[in-house]
Design an enzyme around this catalytic site. Structure first.
Site, mmCIF file in Angstrom:
data_model
loop_
_atom_site.group_PDB
_atom_site.id
_atom_site.type_symbol
_atom_site.label_atom_id
_atom_site.label_comp_id
_atom_site.label_asym_id
_atom_site.label_seq_id
_atom_site.Cartn_x
_atom_site.Cartn_y
_atom_site.Cartn_z
ATOM 1 N N HIS A 1 0.871 -1.176 0.000
ATOM 2 C CA HIS A 1 0.000 0.000 0.000
ATOM 3 C C HIS A 1 0.910 1.227 0.000
ATOM 4 O O HIS A 1 1.981 1.195 0.620
ATOM 5 C CB HIS A 1 -0.845 -0.041 1.275
ATOM 6 N N ASP B 1 2.954 -3.807 8.376
ATOM 7 C CA ASP B 1 1.724 -3.080 8.088
ATOM 8 C C ASP B 1 0.582 -4.065 8.296
ATOM 9 O O ASP B 1 0.323 -4.922 7.454
ATOM 10 C CB ASP B 1 1.762 -2.565 6.647
ATOM 11 N N GLN C 1 -4.692 -4.833 7.400
ATOM 12 C CA GLN C 1 -5.733 -5.802 7.026
ATOM 13 C C GLN C 1 -5.725 -7.032 7.943
ATOM 14 O O GLN C 1 -6.341 -8.039 7.612
ATOM 15 C CB GLN C 1 -5.555 -6.229 5.560
ATOM 16 N N LYS D 1 -10.855 -0.078 10.245
ATOM 17 C CA LYS D 1 -10.973 -1.308 9.476
ATOM 18 C C LYS D 1 -11.328 -2.478 10.384
ATOM 19 O O LYS D 1 -11.277 -3.628 9.965
ATOM 20 C CB LYS D 1 -9.659 -1.597 8.744
ATOM 21 N N CYS E 1 -4.424 1.889 -4.023
ATOM 22 C CA CYS E 1 -3.250 2.517 -3.415
ATOM 23 C C CYS E 1 -2.016 1.635 -3.567
ATOM 24 O O CYS E 1 -1.143 1.604 -2.698
ATOM 25 C CB CYS E 1 -3.466 2.858 -1.945
#
Ligand code: PLP
Lengths: 411, 138
Positions: free
Chosen positions: A129, A207, A210, A233, A369
């Site tokens: 991303h 990261d 998700q 999220k 992204c």
């Protein structure tokens, strides 16, 4: 449990229609929302807790000696504690930020100047991303360290670990990769990279945007040095997120902002800074957001991550097989999360998304992204489905009906 | 109004003037960073016979149909006329006024889709920039 019952009524794991009823925006029933990787909806418990805070408990933290302010400070610290348990770490390793992007930037901008120099390397993933790519591009530009990219195995689109072993070595100072790709939905074997990075003496940054609804987080156990994710999220509010850092690693970062709430002692000429997470929490925090996030964790724990994951994976499996049956192409040869990207060479993803929208179906289309990645696949973008536990098989069928119509239009 | 009118779909599947012309005197480059769509519009000033216009690239049905209709509108115009055509279309787009051309009128539907406005407009905007720059220097 008494508190849970108040918040969630008779909601129990596996009762998915009752779960859906917890989300006011979905109650009307005319929204088929399949863009949960962008942001999930919020359950009543989160919305109400935030409203209640403003209506009845509003005060700032760490300042007033009156009851309301003390209560607010305690709430904030208790959510930190809750979050620490949620991630399998210590509470003094949990920093409240505004989201994943902010968290990753705190790391990239806070590393000591001598940490990187020309000749050093930063290893990143081509499917990153932008939030986990551009901060490292900037760091590379400032320090002269080079960016190196992991290879993805064609079709599978997961990491080529043999290549990873070759490029992560003496020159590597930092490895920054995602837990799960937001564009392909591939869940990467990041645990292996943690070992490779640490063997090379490099920092490992995850990261995890998700991740939180996909599986239980064990950042302490997996040994990542830093991890970042966003509240919005995971059924929580926007504007609040988390930076996890091992205590010693956090202490090595420069704060990204200076001001109130992050100091220990201040004179006219200089200041010393608070220790632990507060060094990074200058200014009045997004308290309502923190409270909402605490409720989101309660909600997730009440339903259970495992049942939600199996729910999503059956939705994704069905969508994948129906899409393939109808001649759509799907990115990645296996679904390993609740995200699925599909495309057709003759139909532009934005046309798909606009036409689905006319049937009340919300999906994401474009480069997600991850622009350089899409280009490298020879695609301008994809249409992306991303599920949450409140989605239904009926919605998958609704989607497929609508896609059939679109195919006819363009044939 | 339907953004995906059969005529728009037809134009996107078999766009008119869809060809490269690397020798063209002027090129306008339309790139949309939001979706990665990319078109080049080739403008050849034939002086006596007016502009020869074609385009090539990749984009959604709306942007492709729009670029095709742009090339058709500018065909045979001189620079001044071409700029006027573009300005007229953009004015009609904003006010949803009749463009005087049935095909162009179909593009006005994009006004109701905020995220898709640029699909209908971008080729026109980039051509306007290119043509204005020529007018100033030439
Ligand atoms: C993998 C990944 N990283 C980073 C981000 C950025 O998150 P935020 O916009 O909440 O900072 C996202 C959100 O789309 C994401 O999916």
């Amino acid at each position: 449990m008494a508190k849970d019952e108040k918040n969630f009524g008779a909601l129990s794991a596996g009762d998915w229609s009752a779960l859906r009823q917890q989300f006011p925006i979905l109650r009307k029933g005319d929204l088929c929302y399949l863009d949960n990787a962008a942001t999930t909806h919020k359950p009543s418990s989160v919305i109400e807790a935030m409203e209640h805070f403003y209506r009845a408990e509003n005060a700032t933290v760490h300042r007033g000696a009156y009851a309301l302010a003390e209560k607010a400070s305690l709430r904030m610290e208790s959510v930190r504690e809750q979050m620490a348990q949620f991630m399998g770490v210590e509470s003094h390793e949990v920093v409240f930020t505004s989201g994943t992007t902010h968290s990753l930037n705190i790391i990239a901008q806070g590393l000591p100047d001598q940490f990187l120099k020309e000749g050093d390397e930063i290893v990143v993933c081509p499917s990153a991303h932008h939030a986990n790519l551009i901060p490292w591009q900037e760091l590379s530009r400032r320090t002269g360290a080079a960016l190196r990219f992991l290879d993805l195995i064609p079709d599978q689109l997961t990491w080529d670990l043999d290549q990873a072993k070759k490029i992560i070595g003496d020159k590597t100072k930092l490895v920054a990769v995602a837990h799960t790709s937001n564009s392909t939905g591939i869940r990467y074997p990041f645990e292996t990279l943690v070992h490779l990075a640490h063997d090379a003496g490099a920092l490992f940054i995850l990261d995890a945007a998700q991740a939180p609804l996909g599986e239980a987080l064990h950042f302490g156990r997996s040994g990542v040095d830093f991890a970042a994710f966003s509240g919005h999220k995971m059924f929580g509010p926007t504007g609040i997120g988390i930076l996890y850092g091992k205590a010693a690693k956090l202490a090595s970062l420069r704060p990204d902002r200076y001001g109130g709430d992050m100091i220990r002692n201040v004179t006219f000429q200089q200041a010393t800074y608070a220790e632990g997470p507060r060094r990074f929490e200058g200014g009045t925090p997004h308290l309502a957001g923190i409270i909402g996030l605490g409720q989101a964790i309660q909600f997730i724990e009440h339903i259970g991550i495992d049942p939600m994951r199996s729910r999503c994976s059956s939705l994704v499996k069905r969508a994948r097989s129906l899409l393939l049956e109808d001649g759509w192409k799907v990115l990645g040869s296996q679904s390993t999360s609740s995200i699925l990207s599909f495309y057709d060479d003759g139909i532009h993803p934005h046309d798909i998304a606009t036409l689905l929208n006319q049937d009340g179906i919300a999906i994401r289309a474009g480069h997600h992204c991850a622009h350089p990645f899409m280009r490298s696949l020879g695609l301008s973008g994809t249409a992306r489905l991303s599920f949450a536990a409140y989605n239904t098989m009926k919605e998958v069928d609704q989607l497929m009906d609508s896609l059939k119509k679109i195919r006819t239009l363009f044939s | 109004m339907d953004l995906y009118h059969p005529r728009i779909l037809e134009l996107s599947k078999e766009p008119v003037n869809f060809r490269k012309n690397e020798e063209a005197e002027f090129k306008a480059h339309a790139y949309n960073p939001l979706c990665g769509d990319e078109f080049t519009i080739y403008l050849d000033d034939g002086r006596t016979v007016g502009l020869k216009v074609s385009f090539h690239g990749y984009g959604c049905a709306v942007s492709k149909a729009s670029a095709a209709l742009l090339t058709q509108s500018l065909e045979g115009e001189d620079l001044k006329g071409a700029l006027q055509k573009i300005e007229h279309f953009m004015e009609c787009f904003e006010s949803k006024a009749d463009t005087g051309n049935a095909d162009l009128n179909l593009l006005l539907a994009a006004r109701d889709f905020p995220s898709r406005r640029s699909c209908a407009l971008q080729a026109w905007q980039e051509c306007q920039k290119t043509l204005s720059a020529i007018k100033k220097t030439g």
